[in-house]
Design an enzyme around this catalytic site. Structure first.
Site, PDB file in Angstrom:
ATOM      1  CG  ASP A  13      -2.117  -1.161   1.255  1.00  0.00           C
ATOM      2  OD1 ASP A  13      -2.145  -1.336  -0.154  1.00  0.00           O
ATOM      3  OD2 ASP A  13      -2.025  -1.351   2.524  1.00  0.00           O
ATOM      4  CE  LYS A  16       2.448  -2.685  -4.357  1.00  0.00           C
ATOM      5  NZ  LYS A  16       2.379  -2.148  -3.125  1.00  0.00           N
ATOM      6  CD  GLN A 224       0.989  -8.851  -2.877  1.00  0.00           C
ATOM      7  OE1 GLN A 224       1.860  -9.772  -3.828  1.00  0.00           O
ATOM      8  NE2 GLN A 224      -0.611  -8.473  -3.030  1.00  0.00           N
TER       9      GLN A 224
HETATM   10  P1  GDP Z   1      -0.543   0.139  -3.415  1.00  0.00           P
HETATM   11  O1  GDP Z   1      -1.442  -1.058  -3.207  1.00  0.00           O
HETATM   12  O2  GDP Z   1       0.667   0.575  -3.284  1.00  0.00           O
HETATM   13  O3  GDP Z   1      -1.101   0.896  -4.847  1.00  0.00           O
HETATM   14  O4  GDP Z   1      -1.344   1.359  -2.423  1.00  0.00           O
HETATM   15  P2  GDP Z   1      -2.842   1.329  -2.418  1.00  0.00           P
HETATM   16  O5  GDP Z   1      -3.848   1.779  -3.935  1.00  0.00           O
HETATM   17  O6  GDP Z   1      -3.470   0.555  -1.209  1.00  0.00           O
HETATM   18  O7  GDP Z   1      -2.835   2.575  -1.210  1.00  0.00           O
HETATM   19  C1  GDP Z   1      -2.656   4.101  -1.971  1.00  0.00           C
HETATM   20  C2  GDP Z   1      -2.657   5.123  -1.305  1.00  0.00           C
HETATM   21  O8  GDP Z   1      -2.590   6.453  -1.160  1.00  0.00           O
HETATM   22  C3  GDP Z   1      -4.505   5.249  -2.517  1.00  0.00           C
HETATM   23  O9  GDP Z   1      -5.652   5.907  -1.577  1.00  0.00           O
HETATM   24  C4  GDP Z   1      -4.215   6.646  -2.834  1.00  0.00           C
HETATM   25  O10 GDP Z   1      -4.763   7.096  -3.604  1.00  0.00           O
HETATM   26  C5  GDP Z   1      -3.169   7.618  -2.238  1.00  0.00           C
HETATM   27  N1  GDP Z   1      -1.783   7.644  -2.972  1.00  0.00           N
HETATM   28  C6  GDP Z   1      -1.220   7.794  -3.090  1.00  0.00           C
HETATM   29  N2  GDP Z   1       0.048   8.611  -3.777  1.00  0.00           N
HETATM   30  C7  GDP Z   1      -0.599   9.305  -2.535  1.00  0.00           C
HETATM   31  C8  GDP Z   1       0.388  10.909  -2.000  1.00  0.00           C
HETATM   32  O11 GDP Z   1       1.631  11.086  -2.214  1.00  0.00           O
HETATM   33  N3  GDP Z   1      -0.440  11.774  -0.844  1.00  0.00           N
HETATM   34  C9  GDP Z   1      -2.339  11.047  -1.074  1.00  0.00           C
HETATM   35  N4  GDP Z   1      -2.532  11.826   0.430  1.00  0.00           N
HETATM   36  N5  GDP Z   1      -2.485  10.067  -0.647  1.00  0.00           N
HETATM   37  C10 GDP Z   1      -1.613   9.210  -2.082  1.00  0.00           C
HETATM   38  P1  IMO Z   2      -1.132  -3.819  -2.287  1.00  0.00           P
HETATM   39  O1  IMO Z   2      -0.571  -4.973  -4.187  1.00  0.00           O
HETATM   40  C1  IMO Z   2      -0.542  -5.134   2.078  1.00  0.00           C
HETATM   41  C2  IMO Z   2      -1.345  -8.414   3.609  1.00  0.00           C
HETATM   42  C3  IMO Z   2      -1.675  -8.816   4.142  1.00  0.00           C
HETATM   43  C4  IMO Z   2      -1.376 -10.521   5.774  1.00  0.00           C
HETATM   44  C5  IMO Z   2       0.190 -10.563   4.153  1.00  0.00           C
HETATM   45  C6  IMO Z   2      -0.886 -12.026   4.460  1.00  0.00           C
HETATM   46  O2  IMO Z   2      -2.554  -3.345  -2.372  1.00  0.00           O
HETATM   47  O3  IMO Z   2      -0.273  -3.651  -1.639  1.00  0.00           O
HETATM   48  P2  IMO Z   2      -2.574 -12.416   2.499  1.00  0.00           P
HETATM   49  O4  IMO Z   2      -4.077 -12.587   1.603  1.00  0.00           O
HETATM   50  O5  IMO Z   2      -1.782 -12.077   1.178  1.00  0.00           O
HETATM   51  O6  IMO Z   2      -1.788 -14.303   2.490  1.00  0.00           O
HETATM   52  O7  IMO Z   2      -2.445 -12.021   3.292  1.00  0.00           O
HETATM   53  O8  IMO Z   2      -0.257  -9.857   3.456  1.00  0.00           O
HETATM   54  N1  IMO Z   2      -0.427  -8.032   2.718  1.00  0.00           N
HETATM   55  C7  IMO Z   2      -1.433  -6.659   1.674  1.00  0.00           C
HETATM   56  N2  IMO Z   2      -1.267  -6.084   2.508  1.00  0.00           N
HETATM   57  N3  IMO Z   2      -1.921  -4.335   0.493  1.00  0.00           N
HETATM   58  C8  IMO Z   2      -1.418  -5.493  -0.333  1.00  0.00           C
HETATM   59  O9  IMO Z   2      -1.232  -5.321  -1.351  1.00  0.00           O
HETATM   60  C9  IMO Z   2      -1.384  -6.941   0.842  1.00  0.00           C
HETATM   61  N4  IMO Z   2      -1.902  -8.272   0.174  1.00  0.00           N
HETATM   62  C10 IMO Z   2      -1.064  -9.115   1.408  1.00  0.00           C
HETATM   63  O10 IMO Z   2      -2.591  -8.268   5.343  1.00  0.00           O
HETATM   64  O11 IMO Z   2      -1.123  -9.297   6.164  1.00  0.00           O
HETATM   65 MG    MG Z   3      -2.876  -1.633  -1.634  1.00  0.00          MG
END
Ligand code: GDP
Ligand code: IMO
Ligand code: MG
Length: 424
Positions: A13, A16, A224
């Site tokens: 999260d 990416k 991840q």
């Molecule tokens: P990913 O799994 O790595 O693609 O990340 P996620 O989408 O799960 O979570 C990242 C969150 O941060 C999302 O809600 C994005 O819209 C938000 N986001 C990304 N870059 C920024 C930033 O620079 N500032 C803020 N405030 N939010 C961001």
């Molecule tokens: P993105 O791509 C954050 C975490 C789960 C758990 C562990 C194992 O959005 O960054 P799983 O279901 O994969 O067997 O769970 O990994 N987990 C993540 N945490 N972002 C993710 O994906 C995750 N995908 C799995 O919360 O701790």
């Molecule tokens: Mg994510």
């Protein structure tokens, strides 16, 4: 003309998808190479918010081709739902989405086993997403998995399914005392999927090889994060795939010599969903403040994310095992209103200062962060568009991150949308 890999440098999260979306402008092809629908990748464009679990985020750009590589574990139901949601938003995937024939399929018994295993653990629950990821990769390694190509051969599919259902039903009933699965129902459901997925299934390794040979740009979208990698991460509190850059090769069928750049995405602080050690976690008001300001709730499960200060030990590890050529630091804006900001430079473990992470979770949970305290900038950064426009304290903070992680910063993100990006 470049091949770039984007990976998470912390526990997932990191933002990416936002960085991949930004870099897709210059790419022709976007590839997912590992993980499955456990991923939750958010892209914000204007008022519209897209959350992807399986389809590469590049699909938003109408002229790009997207590939789901062999390393991904594919849940057909979720993929088709995602495709339908995109269609409703006016985005079609036909002719632009390729699925590897070798990608393993997530089956209904994988999801049941995922939950049954978690529920049966009194302590040491991993806190999985419940998407069947672990059991599906376990079947892959045990050589009993069902792959996308198997969907196209009805007889073979039935044979593999029957064998699996027989075994999984025994495990579900006898070990966990759970309800068993109706194999015929699964067969009929997956027959319907096969008709809808058939046009997309192909040899994506050959496709990528030819594309790279023709000089097309390819962007790999990691899922991840490095600390969730099953070899390099905080095992056993990890996911069941290799999340690091090397996995872009095994998970797509290209060679390591074809990769030009590896960009690690890291938040300006740290977050984690699920269980496991997290040395800089803040269990106080500061942690709650980061969570509220950053709206740190999981994109896949909606769970509140655990939040803490930036941990340079973590990102140094990521730089090493991924061979990062640069860092993209996201969510700098979330720290705008903190008068002071801590950076963890090392850990204190049994009275000693250590610079690298210990291997086992017990030792890691006994590590205390060694902090440096920096002045905050106390002004909004979300409208800044160049390094020069950033407040001096923010620049100093970023410079310190680069020093401590021994990695150059190439991108800074100050908000969720494409424009809120500073290229260095
Ligand atoms: P990913 O799994 O790595 O693609 O990340 P996620 O989408 O799960 O979570 C990242 C969150 O941060 C999302 O809600 C994005 O819209 C938000 N986001 C990304 N870059 C920024 C930033 O620079 N500032 C803020 N405030 N939010 C961001
Ligand atoms: P993105 O791509 C954050 C975490 C789960 C758990 C562990 C194992 O959005 O960054 P799983 O279901 O994969 O067997 O769970 O990994 N987990 C993540 N945490 N972002 C993710 O994906 C995750 N995908 C799995 O919360 O701790
Ligand atoms: Mg994510």
């Amino acid at each position: 003309m470049a091949v770039k890999v984007v990976v998470g440098s912390q526990w997932g999260d990191e933002g990416k998808a936002k960085i991949v979306d930004y870099l897709t402008e210059e790419a022709d092809i976007v590839v997912r190479f590992q993980g499955g629908a456990n991923a939750g990748h958010t892209v914000v464009i204007g008022q519209e918010k897209f959350i992807f679990h399986l389809i590469p985020t590049g699909i938003i750009h109408p002229d790009k081709i997207c590939v789901i590589g062999n390393g991904v574990v594919l849940d057909p139901a979720i993929l088709l739902e995602e495709k339908e949601n995109l269609r409703r938003k006016g985005i079609t995937v036909e002719g632009r989405l390729l699925i590897s024939q070798n990608a393993h399929l997530v089956m209904p018994y994988h999801k049941l086993l995922d939950r049954a295993k978690e529920e049966s653990k009194a302590e040491r629950k991993i806190g999985t997403t419940g998407r069947g990821i672990g059991p599906c990769y376990a079947d892959k390694a045990a050589r009993v998995g069902i792959r996308a190509a198997d969907l196209l051969d009805e007889g073979l599919f039935r044979e593999k399914l029957i064998q699996n259902i027989r075994e999984k039903n025994e495990i579900l009933a006898k070990i966990y005392g759970w309800e068993t699965i109706d194999g015929e129902k699964v067969f009929r459901e997956y027959r319907r999927f096969s008709e809808r997925l058939r046009p997309f299934i192909t040899d994506t390794s050959v496709f990528l090889h030819q594309a790279i040979k023709q000089g097309r740009s390819v962007l790999f979208e990691g899922a991840q994060g490095t600390l969730l990698d099953m070899d390099q991460g905080t095992y056993p509190f990890v996911t069941s795939s290799n999340t690091i850059a090397g996995s872009a090769c095994t998970g797509s069928g290209i060679g390591p010599t074809q990769i030009d750049e590896v960009i690690g995405v890291a938040k300006a602080y740290t977050s984690r969903v699920g269980n496991g050690p997290f040395p800089t976690e803040l269990k106080d008001a500061a942690g709650e403040r980061i969570r509220e300001l950053g709206q740190e709730y999981g994109a896949t499960t909606g769970r509140p994310r655990r939040c803490g200060w930036f941990d340079a030990v973590v990102v140094r590890l990521a730089s090493r095992v991924n061979g990062l050529t640069s860092l993209a630091v996201t969510r700098l804006d979330v720290l705008d209103s903190f008068p002071t900001i801590n950076i963890c430079t090392a850990y204190r473990y049994k009275g000693e200062v250590i610079e690298d992470m210990p291997a086992d979770p017990k030792s890691l949970s006994q590590c205390e962060p060694v902090y440096e305290t920096w002045n905050g900038w106390m002004c909004p950064t979300s409208e800044t568009r160049s390094l020069k426009q950033l407040p001096e304290a923010a620049r100093a903070y970023l410079q310190r991150i680069a020093e401590l992680t021994q990695t150059r910063i190439s991108i800074v993100s100050v908000g969720p949308s494409r424009e809120q990006t500073i290229q260095l």
